[in-house]
Design a protein around this motif. Structure first.
Motif, PDB file in Angstrom:
ATOM      1  N   MET A 350       0.857  -1.191   0.000  1.00 13.90           N
ATOM      2  CA  MET A 350       0.000   0.000   0.000  1.00 13.90           C
ATOM      3  C   MET A 350       0.898   1.248   0.000  1.00 13.90           C
ATOM      4  SD  MET A 350      -3.164  -0.973   0.119  1.00 13.90           S
ATOM      5  CE  MET A 350      -4.050  -2.499   0.386  1.00 13.90           C
ATOM      6  N   THR A 351       0.720   2.099  -0.998  1.00  9.91           N
ATOM      7  CA  THR A 351       1.619   3.237  -1.198  1.00  9.91           C
ATOM      8  C   THR A 351       0.838   4.536  -1.316  1.00  9.91           C
ATOM      9  OG1 THR A 351       3.027   1.730  -2.467  1.00  9.91           O
ATOM     10  CG2 THR A 351       3.538   4.057  -2.636  1.00  9.91           C
ATOM     11  N   VAL A 352       1.412   5.614  -0.763  1.00 12.61           N
ATOM     12  CA  VAL A 352       0.875   6.966  -0.974  1.00 12.61           C
ATOM     13  C   VAL A 352       1.696   7.596  -2.096  1.00 12.61           C
ATOM     14  CG1 VAL A 352       0.495   9.245   0.038  1.00 12.61           C
ATOM     15  CG2 VAL A 352       0.206   7.214   1.436  1.00 12.61           C
ATOM     16  N   PRO A 353       1.082   7.964  -3.211  1.00 16.79           N
ATOM     17  CA  PRO A 353       1.888   8.546  -4.302  1.00 16.79           C
ATOM     18  C   PRO A 353       2.451   9.909  -3.909  1.00 16.79           C
ATOM     19  CG  PRO A 353      -0.470   8.591  -4.846  1.00 16.79           C
ATOM     20  CD  PRO A 353      -0.350   7.891  -3.535  1.00 16.79           C
ATOM     21  N   ARG A 354       3.763  10.048  -3.954  1.00 16.07           N
ATOM     22  CA  ARG A 354       4.442  11.323  -3.674  1.00 16.07           C
ATOM     23  C   ARG A 354       5.535  11.519  -4.713  1.00 16.07           C
ATOM     24  NH1 ARG A 354       3.689  13.177   1.952  1.00 16.07           N
ATOM     25  NH2 ARG A 354       1.424  12.987   2.122  1.00 16.07           N
ATOM     26  N   LYS A 355       5.712  12.765  -5.153  1.00 14.20           N
ATOM     27  CA  LYS A 355       6.745  13.041  -6.159  1.00 14.20           C
ATOM     28  C   LYS A 355       8.121  13.174  -5.524  1.00 14.20           C
ATOM     29  CE  LYS A 355       3.674  15.159  -9.540  1.00 14.20           C
ATOM     30  NZ  LYS A 355       3.261  16.399 -10.206  1.00 14.20           N
ATOM     31  N   SER A 356       8.165  13.682  -4.301  1.00 13.19           N
ATOM     32  CA  SER A 356       9.454  13.936  -3.667  1.00 13.19           C
ATOM     33  C   SER A 356      10.092  12.641  -3.181  1.00 13.19           C
ATOM     34  CB  SER A 356       9.262  14.878  -2.481  1.00 13.19           C
ATOM     35  OG  SER A 356      10.439  14.960  -1.726  1.00 13.19           O
ATOM     36  N   ASP A 357      11.435  12.583  -3.240  1.00 13.98           N
ATOM     37  CA  ASP A 357      12.169  11.431  -2.721  1.00 13.98           C
ATOM     38  C   ASP A 357      12.578  11.633  -1.267  1.00 13.98           C
ATOM     39  OD1 ASP A 357      12.019  10.084  -5.084  1.00 13.98           O
ATOM     40  OD2 ASP A 357      13.926  10.850  -5.856  1.00 13.98           O
ATOM     41  N   PHE A 359      12.285  12.210   2.925  1.00 13.25           N
ATOM     42  CA  PHE A 359      11.533  11.517   3.967  1.00 13.25           C
ATOM     43  C   PHE A 359      10.222  12.266   4.233  1.00 13.25           C
ATOM     44  CE2 PHE A 359      10.462  10.900   8.478  1.00 13.25           C
ATOM     45  CZ  PHE A 359      10.349   9.515   8.496  1.00 13.25           C
ATOM     46  N   GLN A 360       9.111  11.538   4.255  1.00 15.76           N
ATOM     47  CA  GLN A 360       7.787  12.163   4.424  1.00 15.76           C
ATOM     48  C   GLN A 360       7.377  12.118   5.899  1.00 15.76           C
ATOM     49  OE1 GLN A 360       6.277  13.431   1.572  1.00 15.76           O
ATOM     50  NE2 GLN A 360       8.157  12.830   0.544  1.00 15.76           N
ATOM     51  N   ASP A 361       7.632  13.234   6.602  1.00 16.20           N
ATOM     52  CA  ASP A 361       7.343  13.286   8.045  1.00 16.20           C
ATOM     53  C   ASP A 361       5.878  13.008   8.356  1.00 16.20           C
ATOM     54  OD1 ASP A 361       9.574  15.445   7.394  1.00 16.20           O
ATOM     55  OD2 ASP A 361       9.899  14.755   9.451  1.00 16.20           O
ATOM     56  N   ASP A 362       4.983  13.522   7.498  1.00 14.91           N
ATOM     57  CA  ASP A 362       3.554  13.390   7.808  1.00 14.91           C
ATOM     58  C   ASP A 362       3.059  11.952   7.661  1.00 14.91           C
ATOM     59  OD1 ASP A 362       4.065  13.620   5.081  1.00 14.91           O
ATOM     60  OD2 ASP A 362       2.031  14.286   4.634  1.00 14.91           O
ATOM     61  N   LEU A 363       3.744  11.151   6.832  1.00 14.65           N
ATOM     62  CA  LEU A 363       3.334   9.752   6.664  1.00 14.65           C
ATOM     63  C   LEU A 363       3.948   8.852   7.732  1.00 14.65           C
ATOM     64  CD1 LEU A 363       3.664   9.166   2.800  1.00 14.65           C
ATOM     65  CD2 LEU A 363       1.669   9.935   4.094  1.00 14.65           C
ATOM     66  N   TYR A 364       5.089   9.267   8.263  1.00 15.42           N
ATOM     67  CA  TYR A 364       5.823   8.401   9.189  1.00 15.42           C
ATOM     68  C   TYR A 364       6.118   9.106  10.511  1.00 15.42           C
ATOM     69  CZ  TYR A 364       6.550   5.735   4.902  1.00 15.42           C
ATOM     70  OH  TYR A 364       6.342   5.039   3.744  1.00 15.42           O
ATOM     71  N   PRO A 365       5.095   9.298  11.350  1.00 15.88           N
ATOM     72  CA  PRO A 365       5.393   9.769  12.712  1.00 15.88           C
ATOM     73  C   PRO A 365       6.149   8.667  13.455  1.00 15.88           C
ATOM     74  CG  PRO A 365       3.098   9.093  12.538  1.00 15.88           C
ATOM     75  CD  PRO A 365       3.663   9.020  11.155  1.00 15.88           C
ATOM     76  N   ASP A 366       6.737   9.003  14.604  1.00 17.40           N
ATOM     77  CA  ASP A 366       7.455   7.984  15.375  1.00 17.40           C
ATOM     78  C   ASP A 366       6.527   6.808  15.650  1.00 17.40           C
ATOM     79  OD1 ASP A 366       9.531   9.678  15.286  1.00 17.40           O
ATOM     80  OD2 ASP A 366       9.619  10.126  17.431  1.00 17.40           O
ATOM     81  N   THR A 367       7.055   5.600  15.506  1.00 15.46           N
ATOM     82  CA  THR A 367       6.225   4.394  15.620  1.00 15.46           C
ATOM     83  C   THR A 367       6.772   3.471  16.697  1.00 15.46           C
ATOM     84  OG1 THR A 367       5.164   2.665  14.303  1.00 15.46           O
ATOM     85  CG2 THR A 367       7.513   3.027  13.915  1.00 15.46           C
ATOM     86  N   LEU A 389       8.761   4.622  21.355  1.00 16.32           N
ATOM     87  CA  LEU A 389       8.692   4.964  19.931  1.00 16.32           C
ATOM     88  C   LEU A 389      10.085   5.122  19.324  1.00 16.32           C
ATOM     89  CD1 LEU A 389       5.780   7.584  20.036  1.00 16.32           C
ATOM     90  CD2 LEU A 389       5.638   5.119  19.751  1.00 16.32           C
ATOM     91  N   ILE A 390      10.173   4.824  18.032  1.00 19.96           N
ATOM     92  CA  ILE A 390      11.417   5.045  17.284  1.00 19.96           C
ATOM     93  C   ILE A 390      11.089   5.857  16.036  1.00 19.96           C
ATOM     94  CG2 ILE A 390      12.584   2.930  18.053  1.00 19.96           C
ATOM     95  CD1 ILE A 390      11.721   1.691  15.318  1.00 19.96           C
ATOM     96  N   SER A 391      12.094   6.556  15.518  1.00 18.55           N
ATOM     97  CA  SER A 391      11.907   7.316  14.281  1.00 18.55           C
ATOM     98  C   SER A 391      12.265   6.431  13.096  1.00 18.55           C
ATOM     99  CB  SER A 391      12.801   8.553  14.295  1.00 18.55           C
ATOM    100  OG  SER A 391      12.795   9.150  13.009  1.00 18.55           O
ATOM    101  N   LEU A 392      11.515   6.591  12.009  1.00 20.88           N
ATOM    102  CA  LEU A 392      11.808   5.846  10.787  1.00 20.88           C
ATOM    103  C   LEU A 392      12.627   6.686   9.804  1.00 20.88           C
ATOM    104  CD1 LEU A 392       8.339   4.140  10.202  1.00 20.88           C
ATOM    105  CD2 LEU A 392      10.374   3.118  11.182  1.00 20.88           C
ATOM    106  N   ARG A 393      13.078   7.863  10.247  1.00 15.39           N
ATOM    107  CA  ARG A 393      13.823   8.759   9.343  1.00 15.39           C
ATOM    108  C   ARG A 393      15.109   8.089   8.869  1.00 15.39           C
ATOM    109  NH1 ARG A 393      14.111  14.010   7.842  1.00 15.39           N
ATOM    110  NH2 ARG A 393      12.310  14.589   9.085  1.00 15.39           N
ATOM    111  N   GLU A 394      15.865   7.528   9.779  1.00 18.48           N
ATOM    112  CA  GLU A 394      17.064   6.788   9.386  1.00 18.48           C
ATOM    113  C   GLU A 394      16.621   5.396   8.954  1.00 18.48           C
ATOM    114  OE1 GLU A 394      19.838   8.429   9.295  1.00 18.48           O
ATOM    115  OE2 GLU A 394      18.814  10.150  10.186  1.00 18.48           O
ATOM    116  N   ALA A 395      17.343   4.778   8.049  1.00 15.56           N
ATOM    117  CA  ALA A 395      17.013   3.397   7.679  1.00 15.56           C
ATOM    118  C   ALA A 395      17.140   2.572   8.946  1.00 15.56           C
ATOM    119  CB  ALA A 395      17.974   2.905   6.617  1.00 15.56           C
ATOM    120  N   TYR A 396      16.057   2.008   9.371  1.00 11.26           N
ATOM    121  CA  TYR A 396      16.039   1.354  10.678  1.00 11.26           C
ATOM    122  C   TYR A 396      16.865   0.067  10.655  1.00 11.26           C
ATOM    123  CZ  TYR A 396      14.409  -1.141  14.741  1.00 11.26           C
ATOM    124  OH  TYR A 396      14.365  -1.845  15.906  1.00 11.26           O
ATOM    125  N   VAL A 397      17.816  -0.018  11.582  1.00 14.10           N
ATOM    126  CA  VAL A 397      18.658  -1.215  11.690  1.00 14.10           C
ATOM    127  C   VAL A 397      18.280  -1.930  12.980  1.00 14.10           C
ATOM    128  CG1 VAL A 397      21.011  -2.102  11.859  1.00 14.10           C
ATOM    129  CG2 VAL A 397      20.539  -0.053  10.495  1.00 14.10           C
TER     130      VAL A 397
END
Length: 487
Positions: A350-357, A359-367, A389-397
């Motif tokens: 399931m994808t939200v179409p976005r033109k920008s590459d 990080f989309q803060d509004d789609l990925y709040p801390d989870t 909660l963790i941030s998904l901004r960095e590629a999660y390892v």
């Protein structure tokens, strides 16, 4: 003259579902045919687990996510149950621990090797025995480590401390009939349940009390489902008296009337809801349907807003949902489902179409991350805590998973070490310290050996690089001579 806005603004209005290509599916899996309204599938960022047909007992497959394509018939399974497996659930705090419930009346907890199975796994870490009929529901506590809920066809809910293999709470008087499903609240202080007597109940497991109850939440006789939302509201799916499928939203403070009630269609498959607390989107999949409908839950009427439908040709036998930390953030993926067919498992993105590459803060709040907020004994003592909660901004390892250890004497042998002051004349403590020191020295020796091996390998590689560098310079010199005609 002013025109009223007809279309509701939502960033999830254009979410679309897309199945992956055939080579990324898991082929030739004999999905279980047992008659039970379970999802038959559980998934986390490392493994996919699917309940499969097995002769002479119950089994489920555990595949590393990358092992796509055709699965060999001889691929090892987890096969310790003596009856068909009815439900499986990955531990939210350890991606290598999975629990299973079976027709053999037991709950088993398994430790999967880090790289997947290489031989059949028949020995569980712990067997939890307490039900007198088949166990059809398994659910880990969302924030407390090693706390597991199981519900059986004996209409009993049991809550276990897996770390000590002990039964913490037995709730045997709340449900007069078959329990269809159970769902923990966000912080795990309560759980809600849907029952064959058409009631939805909210229960405090530590007090053993009924917090709220709604009789005839859906008037139809077919199976219902109830799940907690992040804000404490309860979302239910069920059937009307005319056998039409329904969705409803309830405020636990006032269960007299639903906040919202929607009728979908007149199909007869039970509706399985999957909820994403970060986006407040509920995905509804009907067993035997070939579609996934999704709805956004908001604070404004009509509260349940239809977004879209993903449709395909093949009906689904079951469905698994990937936790948020296992999604591809760079592709604006907000959900991924693992759809079970007759003989394969097909991921649906399931994808939200976005033109920008970016990080989309509004789609990925801390989870919710994989770290437990509480130990089991803290939860038993009455403490509550929201998920860490963790941030998904960095590629999660993912962090290094620790093995599940079971100690039948002390509480949670793998709990975090607590610094205790040593006093003279405390032999038991001294003995414990001695054992710890011995095990620590063994671990230290092992680490030193590994370090030596790594150092040797590094030296060999350095020598090889030096040798190749010299060879390259010699060849370049020869090439230069050839080009200058100086042979």
């Amino acid at each position: 003259m002013s025109f009223r806005k007809v279309v509701r603004q939502s960033k999830f209005r254009h979410v679309f579902g897309q199945p992956v290509k055939n080579d990324q599916c898991y082929e030739d899996i004999r999905v279980s045919r047992v008659t039970w309204d379970s999802t038959f599938c559980a998934v986390n960022p490392k493994f996919l687990a699917v309940i499969v047909e097995a002769s002479g007992g119950g089994a489920f497959l555990v595949l590393p996510l990358g092992k796509t394509g055709r699965i060999d018939k001889a691929y090892p399974t987890v096969c310790g149950h003596t009856g068909p497996v009815l439900d499986i659930d990955w531990c939210p705090h350890n991606d290598e621990v999975i629990a299973s419930g079976s027709e053999d009346c037991t709950v088993m907890v398994w430790q999967i090797p880090e790289n997947g199975l290489v031989s059949p796994l028949t020995e569980p870490v712990v067997v939890l025995e307490g039900h007198t009929k088949r166990v059809g529901i398994i659910s880990w506590h969302p924030t407390a480590r090693n706390v597991l809920l199981s519900a059986g066809c004996d209409n009993v809910v049991l809550i276990w401390n897996v770390g000590t293999a002990e039964e913490l709470y037995r709730l045997d008087s709340q449900h007069p009939d078959l329990i269809y499903n159970v769902c923990w609240s966000r912080n795990g202080s309560l759980f809600c349940s849907a029952c064959k007597d058409k009631s939805v109940r909210i229960i405090d497991p530590r007090r053993g009390t009924l917090v709220a109850e709604r009789e005839k939440a859906h008037e139809g006789a077919r199976p219902m489902r109830a799940i907690f939302l992040a804000d404490g509201k309860v979302f239910t799916t069920g059937f009307s008296r005319m056998s039409e499928r329904q969705l409803a939203l309830w405020d636990p403070g006032n269960l007299e009337e639903p906040m919202a009630l929607q009728e979908l269609d007149s199909s007869n498959g039970a509706l399985l809801p999957f909820y994403d607390p970060d986006t407040s989107v509920v995905y509804v999949c009907g067993k035997g349907d070939s579609s996934i409908r999704y709805f956004e839950i908001t604070d404004e009427p009509p509260y349940i807003h239809f977004l879209n439908t993903f449709t395909s040709k093949e009906p689904q036998r079951g469905m698994g949902s990937m936790p948020k930390r296992g999604l591809e953030v760079s592709k604006c993926e907000i959900a991924r489902f693992y759809k079970l067919h007759e003989r394969k498992c097909e991921p649906v993105v399931m994808t939200v179409p976005r033109k920008s590459d970016l990080f989309q803060d509004d789609l990925y709040p801390d989870t919710a991350g994989p770290e437990a907020a509480l130990e089991a004994e803290e939860w038993v003592s009455g403490r509550n805590a929201d998920p860490i909660l963790i941030s998904l901004r960095e590629a999660y390892v993912p962090s290094k998973q620790r093995d599940l250890k079971v100690s039948r004497r002390n509480v949670l042998s793998d709990s975090r070490p607590t610094a205790t002051p040593t006093r003279p004349g405390a032999p038991a403590a001294a003995a414990t310290t001695g054992v710890t020191t011995a095990s620590g020295s063994l671990a230290g020796a092992g680490e030193a050996r590994k370090l030596e091996e790594v150092t040797q390998e590094l030296q060999m590689l350095r020598a090889l690089v030096k040798e190749q560098g010299e060879r390259i310079s010699r060849l370049e010199e020869q090439l230069g001579r050839l080009e200058n005609g100086d042979v």
